[in-house]
Write an enzyme that holds these catalytic residues in place. Structure first.
Site, mmCIF file in Angstrom:
data_model
loop_
_atom_site.group_PDB
_atom_site.id
_atom_site.type_symbol
_atom_site.label_atom_id
_atom_site.label_comp_id
_atom_site.label_asym_id
_atom_site.label_seq_id
_atom_site.Cartn_x
_atom_site.Cartn_y
_atom_site.Cartn_z
ATOM 1 N N ASP A 11 0.853 -1.204 0.073
ATOM 2 C CA ASP A 11 -0.048 -0.040 -0.181
ATOM 3 C C ASP A 11 0.937 1.090 0.155
ATOM 4 O OD1 ASP A 11 -2.263 1.443 0.095
ATOM 5 O OD2 ASP A 11 -1.849 1.852 2.454
ATOM 6 N N SER A 12 0.337 2.438 -0.554
ATOM 7 C CA SER A 12 1.022 3.449 -0.298
ATOM 8 C C SER A 12 1.403 4.011 1.137
ATOM 9 C CB SER A 12 -0.018 4.838 -0.930
ATOM 10 O OG SER A 12 -1.201 4.802 -0.240
ATOM 11 N N TYR A 43 -0.557 8.416 -2.840
ATOM 12 C CA TYR A 43 -0.349 8.147 -4.004
ATOM 13 C C TYR A 43 -1.507 8.752 -4.757
ATOM 14 C CZ TYR A 43 3.081 4.293 -4.007
ATOM 15 O OH TYR A 43 4.240 3.491 -3.960
ATOM 16 N N GLY A 44 -2.690 9.061 -4.129
ATOM 17 C CA GLY A 44 -4.004 9.558 -4.734
ATOM 18 C C GLY A 44 -3.982 10.754 -5.338
ATOM 19 N N CYS A 74 -3.691 -0.831 -2.112
ATOM 20 C CA CYS A 74 -4.042 0.543 -2.562
ATOM 21 C C CYS A 74 -4.783 0.519 -3.708
ATOM 22 C CB CYS A 74 -2.513 1.188 -2.688
ATOM 23 S SG CYS A 74 -2.606 2.779 -3.141
ATOM 24 N N ASN A 75 -5.887 1.162 -3.618
ATOM 25 C CA ASN A 75 -6.963 1.529 -4.942
ATOM 26 C C ASN A 75 -6.043 2.224 -5.994
ATOM 27 O OD1 ASN A 75 -10.063 0.913 -4.274
ATOM 28 N ND2 ASN A 75 -8.733 0.881 -2.285
ATOM 29 N N GLU A 157 -6.285 9.741 9.033
ATOM 30 C CA GLU A 157 -4.764 9.517 9.605
ATOM 31 C C GLU A 157 -4.649 10.369 10.826
ATOM 32 O OE1 GLU A 157 -1.477 9.010 7.336
ATOM 33 O OE2 GLU A 157 -2.766 7.680 6.182
ATOM 34 N N CYS A 189 -11.301 3.129 -1.566
ATOM 35 C CA CYS A 189 -9.755 3.715 -0.782
ATOM 36 C C CYS A 189 -9.823 2.860 0.282
ATOM 37 C CB CYS A 189 -9.913 5.126 -0.420
ATOM 38 S SG CYS A 189 -8.579 5.927 0.256
ATOM 39 N N THR A 190 -8.399 2.449 0.540
ATOM 40 C CA THR A 190 -8.118 1.911 1.770
ATOM 41 C C THR A 190 -8.442 2.509 3.224
ATOM 42 O OG1 THR A 190 -5.864 3.237 1.592
ATOM 43 C CG2 THR A 190 -5.887 0.786 0.999
ATOM 44 N N HIS A 191 -8.677 3.886 3.260
ATOM 45 C CA HIS A 191 -9.085 4.435 4.465
ATOM 46 C C HIS A 191 -10.599 4.523 4.840
ATOM 47 C CE1 HIS A 191 -4.929 5.671 3.875
ATOM 48 N NE2 HIS A 191 -4.802 6.454 5.119
HETATM 49 N N1 DGL Z 1 -3.732 3.779 -0.456
HETATM 50 C C1 DGL Z 1 -4.626 4.847 -1.134
HETATM 51 C C2 DGL Z 1 -5.689 4.360 -1.873
HETATM 52 O O1 DGL Z 1 -6.354 3.359 -1.443
HETATM 53 C C3 DGL Z 1 -5.035 6.233 -0.086
HETATM 54 C C4 DGL Z 1 -3.838 7.084 0.304
HETATM 55 C C5 DGL Z 1 -3.192 7.584 -0.776
HETATM 56 O O2 DGL Z 1 -3.575 8.428 -1.405
HETATM 57 O O3 DGL Z 1 -1.885 7.263 -0.880
HETATM 58 O O4 DGL Z 1 -6.133 4.793 -2.997
#
Ligand code: DGL
Length: 275
Positions: A11-12, A43-44, A74-75, A157, A189-191
C-alpha cells in the site's frame, strides 16, 4: 500440498492494513509481509505514470521476499495495474497479483439491484475510471457515478473517524452521489473502511456499502479452494502466521496506528525498507 511462503501486501501507506486485517481474520495461519511506501505517500494525488512507477518498484521489492502472491491493497496503485492490463505496459509478476478494483466491482454488481453504483475514491482512482471500466465491462447496464473524496484520507490518518467535522465532509462528498439515487456505494480507498459507520449514517439504509477489503478476502478464499491457484500455509488452525511490517519511512507513531487499524496490540514494530 501446503505453501509456507508469505503473501505480500503493498500500500502507499498504512491504510492497506484495513485490507490485511480482513484477510488475516480469515487466514490466521498465513504468513504476511506488508510494505507501506510511507516515504512517498499519498499516491492518490499523483499522476498515473508516477503511481505506476512506484507500484512496479514495490512489487519488485516484495518479489525479493519469495512471496507466493501479492495483494496491491491500495486502490490508487491498483488502477496502475489495471490500466495496463493486456497492453505493452502490463506489470510482470511470476506469482498471482491481486488488485482491489476487480473484486470490489464484482461485489458491487452482485449487490446492486438498480445497477446505479457510486464510487468514492482518491482523485487518482476516480480519474483513472478503473472502477467504472471494471463494472461496465462486466455489467453493461450499470451506470457508475464517481466522486473524489481527497479530504477523507488525512481525517482518518488524524484519528478523526467519529469527529463531527468528518461527518460534515462525508455529507459534502456523498450528496452528489445520493442525488443520483445510487443503491450501492463502493468505498474505493484503503482508508474508507475506517469511516464505514459515518458513511453508512449519511448514506442511509437504501444504499449498500461495498468494502474492497471484504471483496478481496472473498476472492482469495475462492483461489485457496482451487489449489492450483493458491496453496494455503497449513490446515493446522492452531498455527499463528507471522506478520512482518516494512515501511519506506518508519516511525514509532506508525506502530500505534498499525495496532489501531489491525486491532492487535501485539504487532511487531515497522522496520525501515530502502527501495
Ligand atoms: N491507499 C490509497 C488508496 O487506496 C489512499 C492513500 C493515498 O492517497 O496514498 O487509494
Amino acid at each position: 500440498m501446503s505453501d509456507p511462503r508469505p503473501i505480500g501486501f503493498f500500500d502507499s501507506g498504512l491504510g492497506g492494513l484495513t485490507v490485511l486485517y480482513s484477510i488475516r481474520e480469515r487466514f490466521p495461519s498465513e504468513n504476511f509481509i506488508y510494505l507501506g511506501d510511507t516515504a512517498r505517500l499519498p499516491y492518490g494525488t499523483k499522476s498515473p505514470e508516477t503511481i505506476r512507477r512506484y507500484t512496479e518498484q514495490c512489487i519488485r521489492a516484495l518479489l525479493k521476499f519469495d512471496v507466493k502472491a501479492i495483494v496491491v491493497a491500495c486502490n490508487s496503485a491498483s488502477t496502475a495495474i489495471l490500466n495496463s492490463r493486456g497492453t505493452e505496459r502490463e506489470i510482470d509478476s511470476p506469482v498471482p497479483l491481486y488488485n482491489v478494483i476487480e473484486p470490489g466491482a464484482e461485489v458491487a454488481i452482485r449487490t446492486s439491484t438498480s445497477k446505479r453504483i457510486g464510487v468514492l475514491g482518491t482523485r487518482a482512482t476516480v480519474a483513472s475510471n478503473a472502477y467504472a471500466r471494471a463494472i461496465e465491462q462486466r455489467e453493461p447496464n450499470a451506470i457508475v457515478f464517481q466522486q473524489p473524496a481527497p479530504l477523507l484520507v488525512p481525517l482518518v490518518e488524524e484519528g478523526w473517524e467519529s469527529d463531527p467535522l468528518t461527518n460534515l465532509v462525508i455529507y459534502r462528498y456523498l450528496a452528489p452521489l445520493m442525488s443520483q439515487t445510487i443503491d450501492t456505494l463502493i468505498l474505493g480507498c484503503t482508508h474508507y473502511p475506517a469511516l464505514r459507520e459515518g458513511i453508512a449514517k449519511v448514506a442511509g439504509s437504501s444504499i449498500e456499502l461495498v468494502d474492497s477489503a471484504m471483496a478481496i478476502a472473498q476472492m482469495l478464499e475462492k483461489d485457496f479452494s482451487q489449489e492450483e491457484k493458491l496453496k494455503i500455509h497449513t490446515t493446522d488452525t492452531s498455527v499463528k502466521g507471522r506478520l512482518t511490517l516494512y515501511a519506506t519511512d518508519a516511525s514509532p507513531a506508525m506502530d500505534q496506528t498499525a495496532k489501531r487499524l489491525m486491532k492487535d496490540d501485539h504487532l511487531d514494530t515497522f522496520q525501515g525498507f530502502d527501495l
